[in-house]
Design an enzyme around this catalytic site. Structure first.
Site, PDB file in Angstrom:
ATOM      1  N   ASN A  62       0.837  -1.197   0.000  1.00  0.00           N
ATOM      2  CA  ASN A  62       0.000   0.000   0.000  1.00  0.00           C
ATOM      3  C   ASN A  62       0.872   1.247   0.000  1.00  0.00           C
ATOM      4  OD1 ASN A  62       0.435  -0.967   2.774  1.00  0.00           O
ATOM      5  ND2 ASN A  62      -0.943   0.655   3.458  1.00  0.00           N
ATOM      6  N   CYS A  73      -4.089   0.811  -2.575  1.00  0.00           N
ATOM      7  CA  CYS A  73      -3.928  -0.432  -1.810  1.00  0.00           C
ATOM      8  C   CYS A  73      -2.905  -1.356  -2.467  1.00  0.00           C
ATOM      9  CB  CYS A  73      -5.263  -1.165  -1.718  1.00  0.00           C
ATOM     10  SG  CYS A  73      -6.568  -0.236  -0.898  1.00  0.00           S
ATOM     11  N   GLU A  75      -3.072  -4.542  -3.123  1.00  0.00           N
ATOM     12  CA  GLU A  75      -3.624  -5.444  -4.134  1.00  0.00           C
ATOM     13  C   GLU A  75      -3.719  -4.762  -5.492  1.00  0.00           C
ATOM     14  OE1 GLU A  75      -5.819  -6.406  -0.199  1.00  0.00           O
ATOM     15  OE2 GLU A  75      -4.880  -4.669  -1.149  1.00  0.00           O
TER      16      GLU A  75
END
Length: 160
Positions: A62, A73, A75
């Site tokens: 992040n 983030c 991901e």
């Protein structure tokens, strides 16, 4: 009127040592990249490691910003990097680890809503499920066979 009942299923591993060897390695990479997160505001660090069908591993952590909506983030950092560098590769597996600098994070932390939608976009695009393993800083690891477990009734381009 009718009622729809949606059920999700996860596999729960006692800890990362119970995972298959290749997934243990992916989780360890998520843990290591988590430690490099830029989280000066939330002090909540997340790392993501993505295994692609071409054998490559893409990492993300992040990245916060004083203008909160400008951060990203872990991901999505990893997914978008994978899409930019390897646009024809399929995402096979994502491993996620999250930890707070101030409180123990001992329960599995799933992706946020925006990350779930981003994972759903790639799963739909590649027409193949993406395995998702997620955990806190230690302890149990949850496995989802597809984003559909975390985001049922997802929105995709067929809705446009």
């Amino acid at each position: 009127m009718k009622e729809i009942n949606i059920t999700t299923t996860f596999k729960v591993f006692e800890d990362q040592t119970q995972l298959p060897e290749n997934i243990q390695s992916l989780v360890q990479q998520a843990i290591e990249i988590r430690k490099k997160a830029y989280a000066p505001y939330s002090h909540f660090r997340v790392g993501a490691a993505i295994a692609l069908d071409n054998g490559k591993i893409v990492l993300g952590s992040n990245q916060e910003n004083a203008a909160y909506p400008s951060g990203l983030c872990a991901e999505r950092v990893a997914i978008y990097q994978a899409g930019a560098i390897y646009p024809d590769a399929k995402i096979v597996t994502i491993a996620i680890s999250a930890a707070s600098d101030s409180n123990p994070t001992l329960t599995p932390i799933p992706p946020c809503g925006s990350c779930r939608q981003s994972i759903a976009e790639y799963e739909f695009k590649q027409d193949a499920p993406i395995e998702i393993y997620f955990m806190g800083e230690s302890g149990e690891v949850y496995k989802s066979n597809s984003i559909n477990n975390l985001l049922p009734l997802s929105f995709n381009s067929t809705s446009l």
